[in-house]
Scaffold this active site. Structure first.
Site, PDB file in Angstrom:
ATOM      1  N   ASP A  64       0.834  -1.271   0.184  1.00 35.77           N
ATOM      2  CA  ASP A  64       0.088  -0.008   0.119  1.00 35.77           C
ATOM      3  C   ASP A  64       0.866   1.254  -0.063  1.00 35.77           C
ATOM      4  O   ASP A  64       0.503   2.294  -0.261  1.00 35.77           O
ATOM      5  CB  ASP A  64      -0.860   0.189   1.277  1.00 35.77           C
ATOM      6  CG  ASP A  64      -0.299  -0.159   2.391  1.00 35.77           C
ATOM      7  OD1 ASP A  64       1.057  -0.203   2.392  1.00 35.77           O
ATOM      8  OD2 ASP A  64      -0.770  -0.275   3.495  1.00 35.77           O
ATOM      9  N   HIS A  65       2.149   1.069   0.515  1.00 34.91           N
ATOM     10  CA  HIS A  65       2.911   2.256   0.639  1.00 34.91           C
ATOM     11  C   HIS A  65       3.498   2.747  -0.825  1.00 34.91           C
ATOM     12  O   HIS A  65       3.366   3.689  -1.256  1.00 34.91           O
ATOM     13  CB  HIS A  65       4.006   2.215   1.461  1.00 34.91           C
ATOM     14  CG  HIS A  65       3.626   2.236   2.778  1.00 34.91           C
ATOM     15  ND1 HIS A  65       2.584   1.366   3.413  1.00 34.91           N
ATOM     16  CD2 HIS A  65       4.000   3.413   3.837  1.00 34.91           C
ATOM     17  CE1 HIS A  65       2.454   1.900   4.706  1.00 34.91           C
ATOM     18  NE2 HIS A  65       3.337   2.924   4.787  1.00 34.91           N
ATOM     19  N   ASP A 119       3.971  -1.610  11.349  1.00 28.79           N
ATOM     20  CA  ASP A 119       3.786  -0.048  10.959  1.00 28.79           C
ATOM     21  C   ASP A 119       2.845   0.452  12.132  1.00 28.79           C
ATOM     22  O   ASP A 119       2.507   0.058  12.998  1.00 28.79           O
ATOM     23  CB  ASP A 119       2.581  -0.075   9.776  1.00 28.79           C
ATOM     24  CG  ASP A 119       2.264   1.330   9.275  1.00 28.79           C
ATOM     25  OD1 ASP A 119       2.928   1.620   8.284  1.00 28.79           O
ATOM     26  OD2 ASP A 119       1.444   1.842   9.933  1.00 28.79           O
ATOM     27  N   ARG A 379      -0.167  12.283  10.382  1.00 29.35           N
ATOM     28  CA  ARG A 379       1.227  12.957  10.483  1.00 29.35           C
ATOM     29  C   ARG A 379       1.301  14.104   9.886  1.00 29.35           C
ATOM     30  O   ARG A 379       0.884  14.254   8.702  1.00 29.35           O
ATOM     31  CB  ARG A 379       2.085  11.997  10.565  1.00 29.35           C
ATOM     32  CG  ARG A 379       2.314  10.889  11.142  1.00 29.35           C
ATOM     33  CD  ARG A 379       3.245  10.038  11.128  1.00 29.35           C
ATOM     34  NE  ARG A 379       3.337   9.099  12.293  1.00 29.35           N
ATOM     35  CZ  ARG A 379       3.771   7.822  12.487  1.00 29.35           C
ATOM     36  NH1 ARG A 379       4.240   7.256  11.174  1.00 29.35           N
ATOM     37  NH2 ARG A 379       3.613   7.303  13.256  1.00 29.35           N
ATOM     38  N   SER A 534       7.105   6.959  13.136  1.00 26.15           N
ATOM     39  CA  SER A 534       6.913   5.575  12.204  1.00 26.15           C
ATOM     40  C   SER A 534       7.856   4.504  13.153  1.00 26.15           C
ATOM     41  O   SER A 534       8.689   4.666  13.564  1.00 26.15           O
ATOM     42  CB  SER A 534       7.579   5.819  10.820  1.00 26.15           C
ATOM     43  OG  SER A 534       8.137   5.006  10.277  1.00 26.15           O
ATOM     44  N   ARG A 536       9.587   2.671  11.050  1.00 26.52           N
ATOM     45  CA  ARG A 536      10.709   1.871   9.879  1.00 26.52           C
ATOM     46  C   ARG A 536      11.973   1.875  10.539  1.00 26.52           C
ATOM     47  O   ARG A 536      12.644   2.486  11.306  1.00 26.52           O
ATOM     48  CB  ARG A 536      10.682   3.237   8.947  1.00 26.52           C
ATOM     49  CG  ARG A 536      11.011   4.665   9.422  1.00 26.52           C
ATOM     50  CD  ARG A 536      11.100   5.585   8.347  1.00 26.52           C
ATOM     51  NE  ARG A 536       9.642   5.892   7.998  1.00 26.52           N
ATOM     52  CZ  ARG A 536       9.217   7.052   7.492  1.00 26.52           C
ATOM     53  NH1 ARG A 536      10.084   8.008   7.518  1.00 26.52           N
ATOM     54  NH2 ARG A 536       7.872   7.178   7.490  1.00 26.52           N
TER      55      ARG A 536
HETATM   56  C1  MIC Z   1       4.180   6.017   8.258  1.00 26.79           C
HETATM   57  O1  MIC Z   1       3.158   6.557   8.587  1.00 26.79           O
HETATM   58  O2  MIC Z   1       5.294   7.082   8.649  1.00 26.79           O
HETATM   59  C2  MIC Z   1       4.636   4.859   7.627  1.00 26.79           C
HETATM   60  C3  MIC Z   1       5.166   4.990   6.428  1.00 26.79           C
HETATM   61  O3  MIC Z   1       3.356   3.952   7.465  1.00 26.79           O
HETATM   62  C4  MIC Z   1       5.542   4.265   8.663  1.00 26.79           C
HETATM   63  C5  MIC Z   1       6.135   2.825   8.256  1.00 26.79           C
HETATM   64  C6  MIC Z   1       7.246   2.974   7.228  1.00 26.79           C
HETATM   65  O4  MIC Z   1       8.032   3.937   7.448  1.00 26.79           O
HETATM   66  O5  MIC Z   1       7.384   2.318   6.436  1.00 26.79           O
HETATM   67  C7  MIC Z   1       4.885   3.752  10.105  1.00 26.79           C
HETATM   68  O6  MIC Z   1       4.106   4.673  10.487  1.00 26.79           O
HETATM   69  O7  MIC Z   1       5.467   2.746  11.003  1.00 26.79           O
HETATM   70 FE1  SF4 Z   2       0.124   4.741   5.041  1.00 25.19          FE
HETATM   71 FE2  SF4 Z   2       1.317   5.095   7.282  1.00 25.19          FE
HETATM   72 FE3  SF4 Z   2      -0.220   7.224   5.870  1.00 25.19          FE
HETATM   73 FE4  SF4 Z   2      -1.172   5.181   7.227  1.00 25.19          FE
HETATM   74  S1  SF4 Z   2      -0.010   6.927   8.201  1.00 25.19           S
HETATM   75  S2  SF4 Z   2      -1.774   5.851   5.470  1.00 25.19           S
HETATM   76  S3  SF4 Z   2       0.269   3.405   7.078  1.00 25.19           S
HETATM   77  S4  SF4 Z   2       1.791   6.035   5.444  1.00 25.19           S
END
Ligand code: MIC
Ligand code: SF4
Length: 641
Positions: A64-65, A119, A379, A534, A536
């Site tokens: 999905d990313h 995630d 975010r 995140s 990550r």
């Molecule tokens: C995000 O919202 O920052 C992400 C991308 O979903 C991350 C995961 C990632 O960095 O792949 C998260 O929230 O854990």
């Molecule tokens: Fe995707 Fe992370 Fe954004 Fe949720 S917060 S939509 S998991 S990138």
């Protein structure tokens, strides 16, 4: 004494440890989820463990990313994930099917189950009573291998809900209110458990919006009871047989209580660049808005989008405001289409994007220079949108669509009457056939790897003495987006650590990577809540690849702390905050790692200056993991012993 829901689930899954807040506990994990941006690493790590099949009740791999597929990298990753899933018994969700958390809620989450996901917004499933936690990819890989997941036993906060939402107030405003009161550090070490008469008035999607964004409080997770409303949700999703009731005992005890009267809430908005900078929408009246984005795992449900369309119906967006809409899943999109709700959206001038994370992770949809973008996401860290000087605000879909139509912030008193709160239709179309279920025996499946899939490197053990310089000094609330930025170009390298490491701290200090490479390693100095945001693990893996062996900070965010441990980086805590001011970039430090004991204070020598005291909150096991050079080494050594 009665039990709350959190303790009931933990009690039923506890494999080790005492249930007193702060003690280390090991939990049996029923379900895991991964997404492509973190999942490639998690899958490589699972392969490195050497098992033939995942050991969980259910593991799902979502894409999905990185769905943009500009060049071979993302499609190569997707093919690897698809074939790897079939090989090891994992359900695969192809790109475009939807956002992991929305899909998991609709199709797989179950009350009373433990779920960890690579995630940070995995707590979304707490909306139906799962104990769902975000974790680093390696922790998820080991849970897939049947290993317990270790956390520090959380405090349980009862969030007593009274009254009911009215007017334009939405589920999003409940969590924004909590962020306003408690800040992005307010949930550390806690589970937020929702209770009280207000719970029954909230729909499952509203509950999921709230638990989703509990992640921004720094909480371990958030959870709602599983009640008659939850049952109705499961019935509509065609899986009533998977529903079970889960409520707290009448005399359940909690470590803390907070009260929110839903009737008092008004539309709120988080201002740039932190989700806790919350004020009432009316206070910003007059500020021009150039872009509005509706979607993300926080607010992309059928109810969110139907409400959006009801407000847009028959109206046209002003030319200066771009409205982007990403449905959370194909199920949501099918429901909208079935009710004729796609056409009014298109006619209003909105842009319909794919069912994926999209603009939330900087995959397209960047705002104009210095633009104000109002997003229903979770975010708003600086630069995350892809436009360095954009100003991102976070709000509910109700608020976002009204601001889109006005082209500026307005007082909700001018929005007219709010539409009735949207409930799900009596039946929802299934999309179950779109998931790829693994064969009973996958041993013949060939795993296909392209050049973007770079094998894991083997890290060496922690040296007895670390002699290194502070190669970067940063302030408070450093997010993983600061450590490793999002965006299409960088995120495409998630399965390639040597390549992605070149972007570590690139938006904070372009010279960081050359500097640390030249020195052959170093230490990072940070403030409070280092590594928030995140999950990550690349924000730990990348620095480790560049030779970072320790970070010295005032305090750490939960998942990032675990990721540092997992990859053998020492997380050290300053005893005296003044020492933060004394240490500078380029201070040369000498850390005798052999002297470190769990929880004990010790001295770090500073060349040409007084030494500083640091401590740690590591357990014996965590310290041994770091000494081994990381969790994979530790597990391998343990299995050899
Ligand atoms: C995000 O919202 O920052 C992400 C991308 O979903 C991350 C995961 C990632 O960095 O792949 C998260 O929230 O854990
Ligand atoms: Fe995707 Fe992370 Fe954004 Fe949720 S917060 S939509 S998991 S990138």
């Amino acid at each position: 004494m009665g039990e709350n829901i959190t303790r009931k689930i933990i009690g039923a899954h506890r494999l080790s440890g005492e249930m007193t807040p702060g003690s280390e506990i090991g939990l049996r994990i029923d379900q895991t989820l991964t997404q492509d941006a973190t999942g490639t690493m998690a899958c490589l790590q699972f392969e490195a463990v050497g098992l033939d099949r995942v050991q969980t009740e259910l593991s799902v791999s979502y894409v999905d990313h990185n769905t943009l597929q500009m060049g071979f990298r993302n499609p190569d990753d997707h093919r690897y994930l698809r074939t790897m899933a079939a090989r090891y018994g994992i359900v695969f969700s192809p790109p475009g099917t939807g956002i992991c958390h929305q899909l998991h809620l609709e199709n797989f989450a179950r009350p009373g189950k433990t779920l960890i996901g690579s995630d940070s917004h995995t707590p979304t499933a707490g909306g139906v009573g799962s104990l769902a936690m975000g974790a680093g990819g390696l922790s998820v890989a080991l849970a897939m291998a049947g290993e317990p997941y270790t956390i520090s036993m959380p405090k349980v906060v009862r969030v007593q809900l009274t009254g009911r939402l009215s007017g334009w107030a939405a589920g999003k405003d409940v969590i924004l209110e909590l962020l306003r009161r408690l800040t992005v550090k307010g949930g550390v070490g806690k589970v937020f458990e929702f209770a009280g008469p207000g719970v029954a008035s909230l729909t499952v999607p509203e509950r999921a919006t709230i638990t989703n964004m509990g992640a921004e409080l720094g909480a371990t997770t958030s959870i709602f009871p599983s009640d008659e409303r939850t049952r109705e949700f499961f019935r509509i999703m065609g899986r009533e047989d998977e529903w079970t009731e889960l409520v707290a005992d009448a005399d359940a005890e909690y470590d803390e209580t907070i009260e929110i009267n839903l009737s008092d809430l008004e539309p709120l908005v988080a201002q740039p660049h932190m989700p806790d900078r919350v004020v009432p929408v009316r206070e910003l009246a007059g500020l021009p808005v150039s872009q509005v984005a509706i979607g993300s795992c926080t607010n992309s449900s059928y109810a969110d989008l139907k409400t959006t369309v009801q407000v847009l119906q028959g109206r046209r967006l002003p030319p200066e405001t771009d409205l982007l809409v990403s449905p959370g899943s194909k199920q949501v999109l099918k429901m909208l289409a079935a009710e004729g709700l796609v056409e009014p959206l298109l006619d209003a001038g909105a842009r319909l994007l794919e069912c994926s994370c999209g603009p939330c992770i900087g995959m397209g949809g960047s705002p104009v220079s210095q633009g104000v973008s109002v997003r229903t996401f979770n975010r708003n860290f600086e630069g995350r949108s892809g436009t360095k000087d954009a100003q991102v605000y976070l709000a509910s879909p109700q608020t976002a669509v009204n601001l889109a139509l006005a082209g500026k912030f307005t007082d909700p008193a001018e929005w007219g009457a709010a539409p009735e709160r949207v409930e799900l239709p009596q039946t929802a179309p299934s999309i179950r056939h779109l998931f790829i279920f693994p064969p009973e025996n996958g041993s013949d499946v060939e795993i296909l790897r392209g050049p973007n899939i770079v094998p894991l490197e083997k890290f060496d053990a922690l040296p007895e003495v670390i002699e290194a310089g502070v190669k970067l000094k940063v302030g408070d609330d450093i997010t993983t987006d600061h450590i490793l930025p999002a965006g299409a170009q960088i995120t495409a390298l998630r399965s390639n650590i040597p390549a992605i490491s070149q972007y570590i701290f690139s938006r904070v200090d372009e010279q960081f990577v050359p500097r640390i490479l030249e020195a052959g390693g170093g230490i990072i100095l940070g403030g409070e809540n280092y590594g928030q945001g995140s999950s990550r693990e690349h924000a730990a893996l990348g620095p480790r690849h560049l030779g970072v062996r320790a970070v010295i900070v005032k305090s750490l965010a939960r998942i990032h702390r675990a990721n540092l441990v997992n990859f053998g980086i020492l997380p050290l805590l300053l005893v005296r905050p003044e020492d933060y001011d004394r240490l500078e970039q380029d201070s040369e430090l000498r850390i005798r790692t052999a002297a470190i004991a769990p929880g004990a204070t010790f001295e770090i020598e500073v060349s040409g200056a007084e030494s500083v005291d640091v401590t740690n909150d590591l357990t014996e096991k965590e310290l041994n993991i770091i000494k081994a050079g990381g969790l994979l080494n530790f597990v391998r050594e343990a299995s050899r012993a």
